[in-house]
Design a protein around this motif. Structure first.
Motif, PDB file in Angstrom:
ATOM      1  N   TRP A   1       0.828  -1.206   0.000  1.00 21.86           N
ATOM      2  CA  TRP A   1       0.000   0.000   0.000  1.00 21.86           C
ATOM      3  C   TRP A   1       0.865   1.260   0.000  1.00 21.86           C
ATOM      4  N   ALA A   2       1.924   1.268   0.798  1.00 21.97           N
ATOM      5  CA  ALA A   2       2.793   2.446   0.867  1.00 21.97           C
ATOM      6  C   ALA A   2       3.497   2.682  -0.463  1.00 21.97           C
ATOM      7  N   ASP A   3       3.817   1.612  -1.200  1.00 27.32           N
ATOM      8  CA  ASP A   3       4.464   1.767  -2.509  1.00 27.32           C
ATOM      9  C   ASP A   3       3.531   2.481  -3.486  1.00 27.32           C
ATOM     10  N   VAL A   4       2.317   1.971  -3.584  1.00 26.82           N
ATOM     11  CA  VAL A   4       1.376   2.501  -4.578  1.00 26.82           C
ATOM     12  C   VAL A   4       0.913   3.909  -4.229  1.00 26.82           C
ATOM     13  N   THR A   5       0.706   4.183  -2.950  1.00 29.48           N
ATOM     14  CA  THR A   5       0.226   5.508  -2.552  1.00 29.48           C
ATOM     15  C   THR A   5       1.350   6.516  -2.385  1.00 29.48           C
ATOM     16  N   GLY A   6       2.529   6.055  -1.963  1.00 26.86           N
ATOM     17  CA  GLY A   6       3.616   6.983  -1.662  1.00 26.86           C
ATOM     18  C   GLY A   6       4.612   7.208  -2.773  1.00 26.86           C
ATOM     19  N   ARG A   7       4.791   6.231  -3.661  1.00 24.50           N
ATOM     20  CA  ARG A   7       5.767   6.375  -4.745  1.00 24.50           C
ATOM     21  C   ARG A   7       5.281   5.692  -6.019  1.00 24.50           C
ATOM     22  N   PRO A   8       4.128   6.108  -6.528  1.00 26.71           N
ATOM     23  CA  PRO A   8       3.572   5.471  -7.722  1.00 26.71           C
ATOM     24  C   PRO A   8       4.462   5.629  -8.959  1.00 26.71           C
ATOM     25  N   CYS A   9       5.206   6.730  -9.017  1.00 27.68           N
ATOM     26  CA  CYS A   9       6.079   6.934 -10.185  1.00 27.68           C
ATOM     27  C   CYS A   9       7.206   5.909 -10.215  1.00 27.68           C
ATOM     28  N   GLU A  10       7.758   5.609  -9.054  1.00 30.18           N
ATOM     29  CA  GLU A  10       8.816   4.609  -8.978  1.00 30.18           C
ATOM     30  C   GLU A  10       8.264   3.216  -9.275  1.00 30.18           C
ATOM     31  N   VAL A  11       7.050   2.954  -8.805  1.00 27.78           N
ATOM     32  CA  VAL A  11       6.405   1.671  -9.109  1.00 27.78           C
ATOM     33  C   VAL A  11       6.190   1.547 -10.614  1.00 27.78           C
ATOM     34  N   ALA A  12       5.716   2.626 -11.227  1.00 29.02           N
ATOM     35  CA  ALA A  12       5.478   2.621 -12.678  1.00 29.02           C
ATOM     36  C   ALA A  12       6.770   2.375 -13.446  1.00 29.02           C
ATOM     37  N   ALA A  13       7.857   2.986 -12.987  1.00 25.87           N
ATOM     38  CA  ALA A  13       9.140   2.798 -13.654  1.00 25.87           C
ATOM     39  C   ALA A  13       9.585   1.344 -13.571  1.00 25.87           C
ATOM     40  N   ARG A  14       9.368   0.727 -12.401  1.00 31.19           N
ATOM     41  CA  ARG A  14       9.762  -0.669 -12.239  1.00 31.19           C
ATOM     42  C   ARG A  14       8.914  -1.584 -13.129  1.00 31.19           C
ATOM     43  N   VAL A  15       7.610  -1.359 -13.138  1.00 32.71           N
ATOM     44  CA  VAL A  15       6.725  -2.174 -13.977  1.00 32.71           C
ATOM     45  C   VAL A  15       7.067  -1.985 -15.445  1.00 32.71           C
ATOM     46  N   SER A  16       7.303  -0.737 -15.833  1.00 37.45           N
ATOM     47  CA  SER A  16       7.639  -0.438 -17.229  1.00 37.45           C
ATOM     48  C   SER A  16       8.910  -1.156 -17.655  1.00 37.45           C
ATOM     49  N   ASP A  17       9.931  -1.128 -16.807  1.00 36.88           N
ATOM     50  CA  ASP A  17      11.203  -1.785 -17.139  1.00 36.88           C
ATOM     51  C   ASP A  17      11.003  -3.279 -17.370  1.00 36.88           C
ATOM     52  N   VAL A  18      10.217  -3.908 -16.497  1.00 37.67           N
ATOM     53  CA  VAL A  18       9.995  -5.344 -16.627  1.00 37.67           C
ATOM     54  C   VAL A  18       9.168  -5.653 -17.875  1.00 37.67           C
ATOM     55  N   LEU A  19       8.123  -4.867 -18.127  1.00 39.46           N
ATOM     56  CA  LEU A  19       7.290  -5.094 -19.309  1.00 39.46           C
ATOM     57  C   LEU A  19       8.097  -4.940 -20.595  1.00 39.46           C
ATOM     58  N   ARG A  20       8.964  -3.936 -20.633  1.00 42.37           N
ATOM     59  CA  ARG A  20       9.784  -3.718 -21.837  1.00 42.37           C
ATOM     60  C   ARG A  20      10.777  -4.866 -22.016  1.00 42.37           C
ATOM     61  N   MET A  21      11.317  -5.391 -20.917  1.00 40.61           N
ATOM     62  CA  MET A  21      12.224  -6.531 -21.000  1.00 40.61           C
ATOM     63  C   MET A  21      11.511  -7.765 -21.545  1.00 40.61           C
ATOM     64  N   ARG A  22      10.193  -7.808 -21.346  1.00 41.39           N
ATOM     65  CA  ARG A  22       9.441  -8.994 -21.732  1.00 41.39           C
ATOM     66  C   ARG A  22       8.566  -8.755 -22.967  1.00 41.39           C
ATOM     67  N   GLY A  23       8.941  -7.733 -23.749  1.00 36.84           N
ATOM     68  CA  GLY A  23       8.334  -7.595 -25.070  1.00 36.84           C
ATOM     69  C   GLY A  23       7.453  -6.384 -25.313  1.00 36.84           C
ATOM     70  N   TRP A  24       7.135  -5.590 -24.301  1.00 32.80           N
ATOM     71  CA  TRP A  24       6.290  -4.413 -24.531  1.00 32.80           C
ATOM     72  C   TRP A  24       7.110  -3.362 -25.277  1.00 32.80           C
ATOM     73  N   ASP A  25       6.576  -2.863 -26.393  1.00 34.10           N
ATOM     74  CA  ASP A  25       7.320  -1.883 -27.192  1.00 34.10           C
ATOM     75  C   ASP A  25       6.752  -0.472 -27.027  1.00 34.10           C
ATOM     76  N   GLY A  26       5.917  -0.295 -26.028  1.00 36.06           N
ATOM     77  CA  GLY A  26       5.361   1.030 -25.770  1.00 36.06           C
ATOM     78  C   GLY A  26       6.370   1.945 -25.089  1.00 36.06           C
ATOM     79  N   VAL A  27       5.969   3.210 -24.952  1.00 32.52           N
ATOM     80  CA  VAL A  27       6.831   4.208 -24.309  1.00 32.52           C
ATOM     81  C   VAL A  27       6.102   4.765 -23.096  1.00 32.52           C
ATOM     82  N   PRO A  28       6.633   4.558 -21.914  1.00 32.74           N
ATOM     83  CA  PRO A  28       5.977   5.108 -20.725  1.00 32.74           C
ATOM     84  C   PRO A  28       6.018   6.629 -20.749  1.00 32.74           C
ATOM     85  N   GLN A  29       5.001   7.247 -20.178  1.00 33.42           N
ATOM     86  CA  GLN A  29       4.947   8.702 -20.158  1.00 33.42           C
ATOM     87  C   GLN A  29       5.165   9.217 -18.740  1.00 33.42           C
ATOM     88  N   LEU A  30       5.624  10.461 -18.670  1.00 33.61           N
ATOM     89  CA  LEU A  30       5.857  11.093 -17.380  1.00 33.61           C
ATOM     90  C   LEU A  30       4.591  11.796 -16.910  1.00 33.61           C
TER      91      LEU A  30
END
Length: 305
Positions: free
Chosen positions: A268-297
């Motif tokens: 809960w603290a991750d999602v509410t307190g640092r959602p941008c960092e969570v998004a960066a981590r999810v984005s990195d893993v998704l891109r490593m596993r084939g997602w060709d999208g571009v995360p936005q700021l």
């Protein structure tokens, strides 16, 4: 000679008495000065004396006597009395608005706050629920999670009891955030957490929208599944995810890894307190596993190092 009545008061107050209590019990100003002058009484603050060594308990009672009738220990000092925090350097004292006291200048060990708070115990201190709310009102998501986790995980209270106390304090700082955390914990449901994850992590950063509550293996339901990219995001809303539950999670994660899915876990603290960092981590893993999208700021990303 110290009156028996005053000795009884001192025993109840960890050996600490005020000048006013001494005079009301029959001592004179000269008598008080004599006891101090001979070293039998030790000054703790102006008009406050200890009949023995001045330790933590004596400082607590001195603060309460300075604050006046109805005063109580709060903050980290109350948490220390409850056994969920180390002994702090500063003792928070809540004193009624009608109480007359002088703020002690540094290096005073007390920090006085005007307000009436229900108390219990000896020395009088805030209840478990009031202490948790008092501390949560001054910290962020990580702190809120930690304090609630210590109190609930230590079997000192329940989320429902803290929620009830929260209902009685409509003007409490961080009230909405505290209520959201408690709602997730008390209800045993991650609905609020999942809603925040979708809004603040996925949508705000242009990530794919995963499938909710999808079964990847028999007898399981994962919170967010990115099927195409073999990735799972588990949102742990319950505090203190330890013991048997932690073992089951690890076993399920290893089972899913054998099926080609990598699992990310966020609290809960991750999602509410640092959602941008969570998004960066999810984005990195998704891109490593084939997602060709571009995360936005998002606007808050500018504040993330």
């Amino acid at each position: 000679m110290v009156p028996a009545e005053l000795i009884g008061i001192a025993r109840f107050q960890s050996g600490v008495v005020s000048r006013q209590q001494a005079l009301e019990a029959g001592l004179t100003h000269v008598g008080v000065r004599g006891l101090v002058g001979t070293g039998r009484w030790k000054p703790v603050a102006r008009g406050i004396y200890s009949m023995g060594e001045v330790r933590w308990e004596q400082l607590l009672w001195a603060g309460i006597l300075i604050g006046g009738p109805g005063s109580t220990v709060g903050g980290l000092a109350a948490a220390h009395q409850l056994g969920i925090a180390p002994q702090p350097e500063v003792i928070d004292i809540w004193a009624p608005r009608a109480a007359s006291y002088r703020r002690r200048a540094a290096p005073s060990p007390w920090d006085f706050h005007r307000g009436t708070r229900a108390s219990r115990g000896n020395p009088p201190h805030l209840s478990v629920e009031e202490t948790v709310l008092d501390l949560c009102s001054t910290c962020g998501p990580d702190g809120i999670t930690a304090w609630i986790g210590k109190a609930v995980g230590g079997w000192l209270t329940t989320p429902d009891r803290i929620l009830a106390a929260l209902d009685r304090t409509p003007n409490l700082r961080n009230r909405k955030l505290i209520g959201e955390c408690l709602g997730v914990v008390a209800g045993g449901s991650n609905s609020a957490l999942e809603a925040r994850y979708r809004r603040d992590v996925e949508q705000a950063h242009g990530l794919p929208i995963g499938t909710r509550q999808k079964s990847v293996s028999s007898g399981t339901a994962s919170d967010v599944v990115y099927q195409e990219y073999g990735t799972i995001a588990e949102l742990d809303g319950k505090l203190g995810h330890r013991g048997d539950g932690e073992v089951r999670d690890a076993w399920r994660d290893s089972k899913h890894l054998l099926l080609g899915f990598v699992t990310l876990r966020f609290g809960w603290a991750d999602v509410t307190g640092r959602p941008c960092e969570v998004a960066a981590r999810v984005s990195d893993v998704l891109r490593m596993r084939g997602w060709d999208g571009v995360p936005q700021l998002c606007p808050d990303c500018l504040h993330v190092a």
